[in-house]
Scaffold this motif. Structure first.
Motif, PDB file in Angstrom:
ATOM      1  N   GLY A 117       0.818  -1.206   0.000  1.00 33.72           N
ATOM      2  CA  GLY A 117       0.000   0.000   0.000  1.00 33.72           C
ATOM      3  C   GLY A 117       0.852   1.256   0.000  1.00 33.72           C
ATOM      4  N   ALA A 118       1.906   1.272   0.852  1.00 32.21           N
ATOM      5  CA  ALA A 118       2.807   2.429   0.900  1.00 32.21           C
ATOM      6  C   ALA A 118       3.535   2.604  -0.422  1.00 32.21           C
ATOM      7  N   ALA A 119       3.951   1.490  -1.037  1.00 31.36           N
ATOM      8  CA  ALA A 119       4.682   1.571  -2.304  1.00 31.36           C
ATOM      9  C   ALA A 119       3.783   2.084  -3.429  1.00 31.36           C
ATOM     10  N   LEU A 120       2.530   1.654  -3.444  1.00 31.11           N
ATOM     11  CA  LEU A 120       1.611   2.118  -4.495  1.00 31.11           C
ATOM     12  C   LEU A 120       1.298   3.601  -4.336  1.00 31.11           C
ATOM     13  N   ILE A 121       1.213   4.056  -3.086  1.00 33.75           N
ATOM     14  CA  ILE A 121       1.003   5.492  -2.866  1.00 33.75           C
ATOM     15  C   ILE A 121       2.212   6.272  -3.378  1.00 33.75           C
ATOM     16  N   ALA A 122       3.419   5.747  -3.135  1.00 35.00           N
ATOM     17  CA  ALA A 122       4.619   6.382  -3.687  1.00 35.00           C
ATOM     18  C   ALA A 122       4.579   6.353  -5.216  1.00 35.00           C
ATOM     19  N   ARG A 123       4.068   5.249  -5.763  1.00 34.93           N
ATOM     20  CA  ARG A 123       3.960   5.150  -7.219  1.00 34.93           C
ATOM     21  C   ARG A 123       3.044   6.246  -7.754  1.00 34.93           C
ATOM     22  N   GLN A 124       1.897   6.438  -7.132  1.00 34.31           N
ATOM     23  CA  GLN A 124       1.005   7.516  -7.541  1.00 34.31           C
ATOM     24  C   GLN A 124       1.711   8.867  -7.470  1.00 34.31           C
ATOM     25  N   PHE A 125       2.427   9.076  -6.375  1.00 27.39           N
ATOM     26  CA  PHE A 125       3.078  10.369  -6.160  1.00 27.39           C
ATOM     27  C   PHE A 125       4.126  10.638  -7.242  1.00 27.39           C
ATOM     28  N   THR A 126       4.967   9.663  -7.510  1.00 27.45           N
ATOM     29  CA  THR A 126       6.066   9.907  -8.446  1.00 27.45           C
ATOM     30  C   THR A 126       5.582  10.008  -9.890  1.00 27.45           C
ATOM     31  N   LEU A 127       4.379   9.552 -10.163  1.00 25.70           N
ATOM     32  CA  LEU A 127       3.815   9.676 -11.506  1.00 25.70           C
ATOM     33  C   LEU A 127       3.026  10.973 -11.681  1.00 25.70           C
ATOM     34  N   ARG A 128       3.049  11.837 -10.657  1.00 20.63           N
ATOM     35  CA  ARG A 128       2.289  13.085 -10.743  1.00 20.63           C
ATOM     36  C   ARG A 128       2.771  13.935 -11.918  1.00 20.63           C
ATOM     37  N   GLY A 129       1.848  14.699 -12.460  1.00 20.74           N
ATOM     38  CA  GLY A 129       2.192  15.567 -13.566  1.00 20.74           C
ATOM     39  C   GLY A 129       1.173  15.428 -14.675  1.00 20.74           C
ATOM     40  N   PRO A 130       1.435  16.047 -15.824  1.00 22.56           N
ATOM     41  CA  PRO A 130       0.446  16.014 -16.904  1.00 22.56           C
ATOM     42  C   PRO A 130       0.300  14.649 -17.561  1.00 22.56           C
ATOM     43  N   ASP A 131       1.276  13.768 -17.388  1.00 24.69           N
ATOM     44  CA  ASP A 131       1.249  12.467 -18.059  1.00 24.69           C
ATOM     45  C   ASP A 131       0.991  11.336 -17.052  1.00 24.69           C
ATOM     46  N   PHE A 132       0.973  10.096 -17.535  1.00 30.08           N
ATOM     47  CA  PHE A 132       0.832   8.886 -16.698  1.00 30.08           C
ATOM     48  C   PHE A 132      -0.517   8.815 -15.965  1.00 30.08           C
ATOM     49  N   LEU A 133      -1.534   9.471 -16.501  1.00 27.13           N
ATOM     50  CA  LEU A 133      -2.822   9.502 -15.802  1.00 27.13           C
ATOM     51  C   LEU A 133      -3.399   8.097 -15.634  1.00 27.13           C
ATOM     52  N   ASP A 134      -3.356   7.287 -16.675  1.00 30.89           N
ATOM     53  CA  ASP A 134      -3.915   5.935 -16.574  1.00 30.89           C
ATOM     54  C   ASP A 134      -3.170   5.098 -15.537  1.00 30.89           C
ATOM     55  N   GLU A 135      -1.838   5.233 -15.473  1.00 31.86           N
ATOM     56  CA  GLU A 135      -1.060   4.472 -14.496  1.00 31.86           C
ATOM     57  C   GLU A 135      -1.385   4.909 -13.070  1.00 31.86           C
ATOM     58  N   ARG A 136      -1.572   6.218 -12.893  1.00 34.95           N
ATOM     59  CA  ARG A 136      -1.940   6.702 -11.545  1.00 34.95           C
ATOM     60  C   ARG A 136      -3.294   6.140 -11.126  1.00 34.95           C
ATOM     61  N   LEU A 137      -4.230   6.124 -12.057  1.00 32.77           N
ATOM     62  CA  LEU A 137      -5.546   5.570 -11.740  1.00 32.77           C
ATOM     63  C   LEU A 137      -5.450   4.097 -11.377  1.00 32.77           C
ATOM     64  N   ALA A 138      -4.602   3.347 -12.104  1.00 32.55           N
ATOM     65  CA  ALA A 138      -4.438   1.924 -11.804  1.00 32.55           C
ATOM     66  C   ALA A 138      -3.837   1.734 -10.417  1.00 32.55           C
ATOM     67  N   ALA A 139      -2.835   2.565 -10.078  1.00 29.70           N
ATOM     68  CA  ALA A 139      -2.215   2.468  -8.746  1.00 29.70           C
ATOM     69  C   ALA A 139      -3.229   2.811  -7.660  1.00 29.70           C
ATOM     70  N   GLY A 140      -4.011   3.852  -7.870  1.00 32.36           N
ATOM     71  CA  GLY A 140      -5.011   4.237  -6.878  1.00 32.36           C
ATOM     72  C   GLY A 140      -6.057   3.165  -6.670  1.00 32.36           C
ATOM     73  N   THR A 141      -6.487   2.547  -7.758  1.00 33.61           N
ATOM     74  CA  THR A 141      -7.470   1.468  -7.647  1.00 33.61           C
ATOM     75  C   THR A 141      -6.885   0.285  -6.893  1.00 33.61           C
ATOM     76  N   ALA A 142      -5.597  -0.007  -7.117  1.00 25.71           N
ATOM     77  CA  ALA A 142      -4.938  -1.105  -6.401  1.00 25.71           C
ATOM     78  C   ALA A 142      -4.843  -0.809  -4.908  1.00 25.71           C
ATOM     79  N   VAL A 143      -4.531   0.441  -4.550  1.00 23.64           N
ATOM     80  CA  VAL A 143      -4.488   0.823  -3.136  1.00 23.64           C
ATOM     81  C   VAL A 143      -5.866   0.643  -2.509  1.00 23.64           C
ATOM     82  N   LEU A 144      -6.895   1.037  -3.219  1.00 21.27           N
ATOM     83  CA  LEU A 144      -8.258   0.897  -2.701  1.00 21.27           C
ATOM     84  C   LEU A 144      -8.592  -0.576  -2.462  1.00 21.27           C
ATOM     85  N   ASP A 145      -8.175  -1.438  -3.363  1.00 24.34           N
ATOM     86  CA  ASP A 145      -8.422  -2.882  -3.203  1.00 24.34           C
ATOM     87  C   ASP A 145      -7.691  -3.417  -1.969  1.00 24.34           C
ATOM     88  N   ILE A 146      -6.429  -2.998  -1.779  1.00 20.95           N
ATOM     89  CA  ILE A 146      -5.657  -3.444  -0.611  1.00 20.95           C
ATOM     90  C   ILE A 146      -6.326  -2.965   0.669  1.00 20.95           C
TER      91      ILE A 146
END
Length: 878
Positions: free
Chosen positions: A525-554
């Motif tokens: 969970g902590a690693a996925l939150i870091a993943r969301q954070f480091t993907l911040r910016g105008p790009d990688f929107l789909d990857e951030r959504l996937a990471a957020g959904t995975a955190v929600l599942d955990i």
């Protein structure tokens, strides 16, 4: 023995009593309020407060006296007022961190409101100048939230003991500025009042002018002088202070009485006979008998509220007794009191620690350190982190210098961090890390490295943190799950290093894989939150959504409500950008349900922020403005630095749409100084300058921010919205040369729903692109992107932005056109037919036809070509 009439100390205080009677009346009427009763020591504050509470018929009276001596337990006055507060009740619930104390304050406020619902309350907080920090912060919270309710509060304090700039001074100022507050400062009594007092006491042959001059009209000084004179002292006795008067009155007492008073002075102004007897090493009856002469002399008196309890009549009497003690004698008495309180079980942990520390060397450093630890733990349970930090520091100080106790350093650091002393907390964690590194303690090194990370606000590079996390994660003895946490935190820290974003993204991905290999769900969970954070910016929107959904599942699998909240919290801005506003709204409602169930004020703040975001987007301006102010007030009470920045961001968006940006100019300028790393505020400043017609200022700011390919703007979650704000400023300034690079940057993101960080939405990028195209004279492109924006806004349920090209030339004409006429003319000149204009403005075709006819008449033209030519000549369109 002659006795001073109790009421005589109130001579000359009619005006002050009238203020206190007003307070009782306001409480009875249901409005309540506060009186700030101040004055120098001995001015009669406590006596006047007691008189006022005695006169308040029908009101329930509670009294919380701050302890005059050191070592008072945290929240002591509120413990007395409420009666039920304890360490266990204070920390009930799963909320941790600063929000826990806010939750406690809310519960106390609710308890006060509930008690006032049955009968008006008159509450005294006595000697506020001696209050602990947690008590002061609770009072500050109540001053903002509790009134109007039928609670009258009398707050007494010594004006001579509230330093400017102190927390007490700040709280007093906050109370004074409230609408339900009145000051009441007690000065010296007049010479006439002193004469009246002497007559009432039956004391004659005294030079009234001389007594008044020597005492300065101080009621305690006068009363003690009169007692001394009534006892037979010569009228001309040259006594220079109230302390001298008290010491003169102590001198005739029997030796055993004076010794008993000495021990009592160490116990404090209020004391009980069992610990007094134990410290005196006499029977309880013997201790009470030894006190009798002091009671007869009115130096101490029984406490009518508690059986077996006594108190010095005034704290200055206690001070005068203690001041006569030699240092060695004082330390010896502290040792006896420490042993007595410990043996009879009457001592609070803070009392025991205070006496143990003051009793050294009769009490060993080891014993004193243990007592300090117990006091720190008790303060932590009461969420009084400032007191806890003081006692943890004492425990560290008492530890032998050759030994660094990393456990103590970590406990001290945690209390300091919760108390808001971030730099001091970091120093503790770093000291623990250095010792762990030296001794090869990998587990402590990892924990302290993560703790240092907790002290860092993620707005700039921190090379020391990166290095510490790097050392910790490379230790071979660190378990894989903990190494995943360290790598995740390292990835976030590296994100801010120059050129570190790619490296941080690779590291966050490695952290996710390491946590998966370790089968450590919490670390994942902590690693996925870091993943969301480091993907911040105008790009990688789909990857951030996937990471957020995975955190929600955990979070759902773990039943971890806090993690669930965080998952929704970071899904909202990403879903919003995608245009999935319905899903974002559902996320916010899930967050609201979790926050309400857990009564977590920090979570409530986030819900307010996101509800404001959605209200702004839907065009509900009044609701959005109310939510922005409500969130800001809650954020300030929580001590969140971001609260003001978020308020300014949301209000800027609301006021921009309403043409009210000038109202925020001072706030934005102050925020630029306060948050220098938040470059988006400079974009807002450029927009304010452009809206105010200060074109040179605005274009200079835009030019600086656009230099070197917008190098000043981090490509983070603020990037696209910041570009849109700069673009709007360029459009208002008609700065076509500055608009071109902004347009080029925004074009790839035309269908993106722009969000400024997390709290503010600026609509579809296509809306802003259309305006930039218009400025550059690209009419067909402007119309195409405008149509895209309108379609997206209808699909997303946006409101309040209107047609992007509708008012671009509004200020170019001297003919008085209404806003709607200006919108119709601009669209007409861009080549739109009546039905297209009607669809864009969401009005009927008949309404558009009427506006067109009115325009022809106002402009003195006969057809659309003439109106278009008129608009081009005056710069409404290019």
């Amino acid at each position: 023995m002659w006795a001073l009439p109790a009421a005589d100390i109130l001579v000359g205080r009619d005006a002050e009593l009238a203020v206190l009677d007003w307070l009782a009346a306001e409480a009875a009427a249901g409005a309540g309020g506060v009186v700030l009763l101040s004055g120098e020591p001995g001015a009669g504050k406590t006596r006047l407060a007691r008189e006022a509470t005695g006169r308040a018929g029908g009101a329930a009276v509670s009294w919380g006296a701050c302890r005059e001596c050191e070592g008072a337990p945290p929240l002591w006055p509120w413990m007395q007022v409420l009666g039920w507060l304890s360490g266990d009740t204070a920390t009930t619930g799963a909320v941790r961190g600063p929000a826990a104390r806010f939750q406690l304050f809310e519960r106390i406020g609710q308890a006060l409101r509930e008690s006032a619902a049955t009968a008006p309350q008159l509450m005294v907080i006595d000697d506020l100048h001696r209050a602990d920090e947690a008590s002061l912060r609770l009072l500050a919270y109540l001053s903002e939230t509790i009134w109007p309710v039928p609670i009258g509060m009398i707050v007494t304090y010594r004006t001579t003991e509230v330093p400017p700039g102190s927390l007490a001074a700040s709280v007093i100022a906050s109370l004074a500025h409230g609408g339900r507050s009145r000051p009441c400062e007690l000065g010296g009594l007049s010479e006439q009042s002193v004469a009246q007092w002497l007559r009432a006491a039956g004391v004659h042959g005294v030079d009234v002018g001389d007594l008044h001059a020597r005492t300065g009209g101080n009621p305690l000084f006068i009363s003690e002088s009169i007692r001394l004179l009534a006892a037979g002292a010569p009228p001309g006795t040259p006594l220079r202070s109230v302390g001298e008067v008290i010491r003169e009155r102590l001198a005739p007492l029997p030796a055993d009485c004076r010794e008993t008073l000495e021990v009592a002075s160490i116990l404090g102004r209020d004391f009980d006979y069992p610990p007094l007897a134990a410290a005196m090493r006499v029977s309880p009856a013997g201790a009470v008998a030894a006190l009798d002469p002091a009671v007869h002399a009115r130096l101490v008196c029984p406490d009518g509220a508690r059986a077996g309890a006594y108190r010095f009549v005034h704290t200055l009497i206690r001070d005068a007794v203690e001041e006569q003690l030699a240092p060695s004698r004082r330390a010896h008495l502290h040792a006896r009191v420490f042993a007595a309180l410990r043996d009879v079980g009457w001592g609070q942990p803070a009392d025991l620690a205070h006496h143990a520390v003051q009793a050294r060397p009769e009490v060993s450093d080891e014993v004193a350190a243990d007592a300090a630890r117990s006091a720190a733990e008790a303060a932590d349970r009461l969420l009084a982190w400032e007191d806890a930090a003081t006692w943890w520091q004492m425990a560290v100080t008492l530890t032998p210098r050759h030994h660094v106790d990393t456990g103590l350093q970590m406990r001290l650091g945690r209390s300091l961090l919760l108390a808001g002393r971030v730099e001091a907390a970091r120093a503790c964690f770093e000291a623990a890390a250095a010792e762990a590194d030296r001794t090869g303690d990998a587990i402590t090194l990892a924990a302290s490295a993560l703790a240092v990370g907790d002290t860092v606000a993620e707005v700039a590079a921190d090379h020391n943190l990166v290095g510490l996390l790097d050392r910790a994660r490379r230790c071979p003895d660190v378990p894989a799950g903990q190494r995943a946490r360290l790598l995740a935190r390292w990835a976030i820290a590296t994100y801010w290093q120059p050129g570190g974003q790619d490296q941080s993204r690779r590291a966050s991905l490695d952290a996710v894989q390491l946590a998966e290999q370790a089968d450590d769900t919490e670390a994942l969970g902590a690693a996925l939150i870091a993943r969301q954070f480091t993907l911040r910016g105008p790009d990688f929107l789909d990857e951030r959504l996937a990471a957020g959904t995975a955190v929600l599942d955990i979070a759902t699998r773990l039943g971890d409500q806090d993690l669930r909240f965080r998952a929704h919290q970071w899904l909202v801005p990403d879903r919003y950008q995608l245009g999935a506003v319905g899903l974002a709204t559902a996320d916010v409602e899930q967050m609201a349900a979790i926050g309400e169930a857990r009564r977590n004020p920090l979570q409530r703040w986030w819900v307010l922020i996101y509800r404001g975001l959605l209200a702004i987007f839907a065009g509900r301006a009044d609701e959005a403005e109310e939510l922005a102010h409500e969130a800001a007030a809650l954020g300030r009470r929580l001590g969140l630095p971001a609260a003001d920045a978020y308020r300014i961001g949301q209000l800027s968006r609301i006021y921009w749409a309403a043409g009210r940006l000038a109202e925020l100019e001072d706030d934005i300028e102050h925020a630029v100084t306060r948050f220098p790393g938040l470059v988006t505020l400079r974009c807002m400043r450029a927009l304010v300058s452009s809206a105010a017609g200060r074109t040179a200022e605005a274009t200079r700011e835009i030019d600086e921010l656009a230099a070197d390919g917008f190098a000043a703007l981090p490509r983070d979650s603020l990037y696209l919205a910041s570009l849109a704000i700069l673009g709007e400023a360029a459009v208002r300034c008609r700065a076509a040369d500055l608009a071109r690079p902004i347009l080029d940057e925004l074009l790839p993101y035309a269908p993106r729903n722009l969000i400024q960080g997390v709290p503010v939405g600026w609509g579809a990028a296509a809306w802003h692109i259309a305006r930039l195209q218009w400025l550059l004279g690209r009419r067909a492109d402007a119309a195409r992107f405008a149509a895209t924006a309108q379609r997206l806004h209808r699909q997303w349920g946006a409101g309040g932005l209107g047609h992007p090209l509708a008012n671009l030339g509004q200020q170019a004409t001297t003919i008085p056109l209404s806003r709607r006429e200006s919108e119709v003319l601009t669209l007409l000149a861009c080549g739109h037919g009546n039905s297209e204009i009607a669809a864009a403005l969401e009005v009927s075709v008949h309404t558009v036809e009427r506006h067109v006819a009115n325009l022809f008449a106002k402009l003195n033209v006969t057809n659309r070509a003439g109106a278009t030519a008129w608009a081009y000549r005056r710069g409404l369109v290019s």
